[in-house]
Design a protein around this motif. Structure first.
Motif, short mmCIF file in Angstrom:
data_model
loop_
_atom_site.label_atom_id
_atom_site.label_comp_id
_atom_site.label_asym_id
_atom_site.label_seq_id
_atom_site.Cartn_x
_atom_site.Cartn_y
_atom_site.Cartn_z
N LEU A 28 4.46 2.26 45.73
CA LEU A 28 4.25 2.46 44.29
C LEU A 28 4.82 3.81 43.87
CD1 LEU A 28 3.03 1.17 41.75
CD2 LEU A 28 0.89 2.36 42.26
N LYS A 29 6.12 3.84 43.58
CA LYS A 29 6.75 5.06 43.11
C LYS A 29 6.21 5.43 41.72
CE LYS A 29 9.68 5.41 46.62
NZ LYS A 29 9.67 6.54 47.56
N THR A 30 6.43 6.68 41.33
CA THR A 30 5.85 7.19 40.09
C THR A 30 6.36 6.44 38.87
OG1 THR A 30 5.70 9.38 41.13
CG2 THR A 30 5.41 9.28 38.74
N LEU A 31 7.63 6.03 38.86
CA LEU A 31 8.17 5.29 37.72
C LEU A 31 7.46 3.95 37.56
CD1 LEU A 31 10.18 5.13 35.41
CD2 LEU A 31 11.85 4.17 37.03
N LYS A 32 7.23 3.26 38.67
CA LYS A 32 6.51 1.99 38.62
C LYS A 32 5.07 2.20 38.16
CE LYS A 32 9.21 -0.37 42.19
NZ LYS A 32 9.14 -1.13 43.47
N THR A 56 -0.78 -9.34 39.59
CA THR A 56 -0.84 -10.51 40.46
C THR A 56 -0.51 -11.79 39.69
OG1 THR A 56 -2.51 -9.44 41.84
CG2 THR A 56 -2.30 -11.83 42.03
N CYS A 57 -0.94 -11.86 38.43
CA CYS A 57 -0.78 -13.08 37.63
C CYS A 57 0.48 -13.09 36.77
CB CYS A 57 -2.00 -13.28 36.73
SG CYS A 57 -3.56 -13.40 37.61
N ASP A 58 1.11 -11.94 36.56
CA ASP A 58 2.21 -11.82 35.62
C ASP A 58 3.55 -11.79 36.37
OD1 ASP A 58 4.06 -11.06 33.65
OD2 ASP A 58 2.59 -9.82 32.59
N LYS A 59 4.22 -12.95 36.42
CA LYS A 59 5.48 -13.05 37.15
C LYS A 59 6.58 -12.17 36.54
CE LYS A 59 3.80 -16.04 40.02
NZ LYS A 59 3.51 -15.63 41.41
N GLN A 60 6.57 -12.05 35.22
CA GLN A 60 7.59 -11.22 34.58
C GLN A 60 7.41 -9.75 34.94
OE1 GLN A 60 6.94 -12.84 30.45
NE2 GLN A 60 9.18 -12.79 30.43
N LEU A 61 6.15 -9.31 35.00
CA LEU A 61 5.88 -7.92 35.38
C LEU A 61 6.26 -7.69 36.84
CD1 LEU A 61 4.78 -5.17 34.55
CD2 LEU A 61 2.47 -5.98 35.12
N GLN A 62 6.02 -8.67 37.68
CA GLN A 62 6.42 -8.57 39.09
C GLN A 62 7.93 -8.43 39.22
OE1 GLN A 62 4.87 -11.90 41.30
NE2 GLN A 62 2.77 -11.56 40.58
N LEU A 65 9.11 -4.91 38.06
CA LEU A 65 8.78 -3.80 38.96
C LEU A 65 9.21 -4.05 40.40
CD1 LEU A 65 5.15 -2.91 37.74
CD2 LEU A 65 7.31 -1.89 37.05
N HIS A 66 9.69 -5.26 40.70
CA HIS A 66 9.99 -5.63 42.08
C HIS A 66 8.76 -5.38 42.96
CE1 HIS A 66 14.23 -6.09 41.03
NE2 HIS A 66 14.17 -4.92 40.43
N LEU A 67 7.64 -5.86 42.45
CA LEU A 67 6.36 -5.62 43.10
C LEU A 67 5.47 -6.83 42.83
CD1 LEU A 67 4.88 -3.26 44.62
CD2 LEU A 67 3.95 -2.60 42.40
N THR A 68 4.98 -7.47 43.87
CA THR A 68 4.20 -8.70 43.69
C THR A 68 2.70 -8.44 43.57
OG1 THR A 68 4.13 -9.00 46.10
CG2 THR A 68 5.89 -10.13 44.88
#
Length: 400
Positions: A28-32, A56-62, A65-68
């Motif tokens: 989790l970098k500071t920008l994310k 966890t529920c928001d696929k667009q946010l994942q 951020l390239h973060l699941t």
């Protein structure tokens, strides 16, 4: 993300690198983290678990951020470990962009109007022992300066302290000393010694005087408008203890309810009626405090440490500035609340899609406009009577 269209990314990365915020951080970098915290602000997610669940529920946010997924404990640790002064520096860069954009348009005035005030956010005494306030509760205070330009107000410098800190003790950190600045504040900033110092240094101010002030009238001036009841040149304070060396101008006028108000200033050239109007603009900062308390997450905190709480306030101010920056870029005038609602709906869409949505003409006439204007006038009257503490408990649906 739509609101990041004009975000000073290069400056942000420099601040993060200088502070070493991402040293040894893998996931989790500071920008994310900033993106997640702004999503929380705009969608009013008031706990770290809510933020983790949203990711966890928001696929667009994942995808953005390239973060699941992320745990609430990881969010808590990152917020705790990043010095809140890093977020303060980011706020300074974002608000500087807004001010630069505002200066490109609008009429040039003979003074820069700066309004200074504070707002208290109460906290649970058991959880926030460090936030000294009263015997039964804790609290922090946001000391804020806003700049009013071309009819619009923009957040400027801010100072965070415990709620017990008196307003006048942070005056020097917020007062603008440049010759073209005109500082406006209320009775909480009455300090004759400081005012004398400001007169000596040529720092201009407008303030409201306390009712028990000792006044030595030096000169009576003629009154030319009904708006002004009286105008005098006076010396303030007890002659044997606190009396000011420099004389100031005293103007008696009326508030929105018809009650007499005494204004003092060391500005000697502007008409008395204009000084009265300038002091009335002070209510813009009360509306600013009301807005961020109603529409951003500044009363429920993700952490209990001083660093976490202060950091969250700075993040809310960053979010507010980004919304204002977006508002400036729009081809037509819309309220900040309309901008926020559009951002909530188009959070991950392209900037031009948001512009198109906000540029559409209204589908029906708003017949409630007169009642909204009446509500605004009523709000000003309530603030004039009660001050700003009531903003912590006011019904959040009121006056919208």
């Amino acid at each position: 993300m739509t609101v990041f269209e004009a975000f000073p990314l290069e400056k942000f990365l420099q601040i993060v690198a200088s502070a070493g915020c991402d040293r040894y951080v893998k996931k989790l970098k500071t920008l994310k983290l900033l993106y997640l915290m702004l999503v929380a602000q705009f969608l009013r997610l008031d706990s770290l678990r809510d933020i983790a669940n949203r990711l966890t529920c928001d696929k667009q946010l994942q995808k953005l951020l390239h973060l699941t997924s992320i745990s609430a404990s990881t969010l808590s640790r990152r917020l705790r470990n990043i010095d809140h002064r890093v977020w303060e520096q980011v706020f300074a860069e974002v608000k500087r962009q807004i001010w630069q954009q505002a200066n490109k348009t609008g009429a040039v005035r003979q003074y820069q109007l700066n309004v200074i005030d504070s707002s208290t956010i109460t906290l649970c005494l058991r959880k926030y022992l460090w936030a000294d306030y009263r015997k039964t509760k804790s609290g922090i205070k946001l000391h804020q300066r806003i700049t009013i330009h071309d009819g619009n107000s923009y957040p400027d410098s801010a100072v965070l302290t415990s709620a017990r800190k008196a307003d006048k003790t942070v005056m020097d950190e917020l007062v603008v000393t440049s010759p073209d600045a005109l500082n406006v504040f209320d009775r909480g900033y009455v300090d004759y010694a400081k005012w004398d110092d400001y007169c000596r240094k040529g720092i201009r101010f407008v303030s409201r005087l306390k009712s028990n002030a000792v006044i030595d009238v030096l000169e009576e001036k003629s009154v030319e408008t009904n708006q002004v009841l009286a105008e005098k040149i006076v010396r303030l304070g007890n002659a044997y203890t606190t009396q000011m060396t420099h004389p100031v101008r005293l103007i008696e006028t009326r508030d929105n309810q018809g009650n007499a108000v005494i204004i003092v200033t060391n500005e000697l050239t502007l008409p008395a009626a204009e000084i009265s109007d300038i002091y009335r603009m002070r209510w813009q900062i009360e509306l600013f405090f009301k807005w961020i308390k109603q529409h951003l997450v500044v009363k429920e905190f993700f952490g209990t440490s001083q660093n976490a709480v202060y950091g969250q306030i700075w993040l809310a101010l960053i979010g507010y500035c980004l919304l204002q920056n977006l508002q400036q870029e729009l081809p037509k005038s819309v309220s900040l609340l309309e901008v926020l609602r559009a951002v909530q709906m188009f959070l991950y869409q392209a900037f031009n899609e948001l512009i198109a949505a906000l540029s559409r003409p209204p589908t029906k006439t708003n017949h409630g406009r007169q009642s909204l204007d009446a509500g605004y006038d009523q709000l000003i009257q309530i603030i004039d009577q009660l001050g700003t503490d009531w903003l912590d408990i006011v019904d959040e649906g009121m006056y919208l």
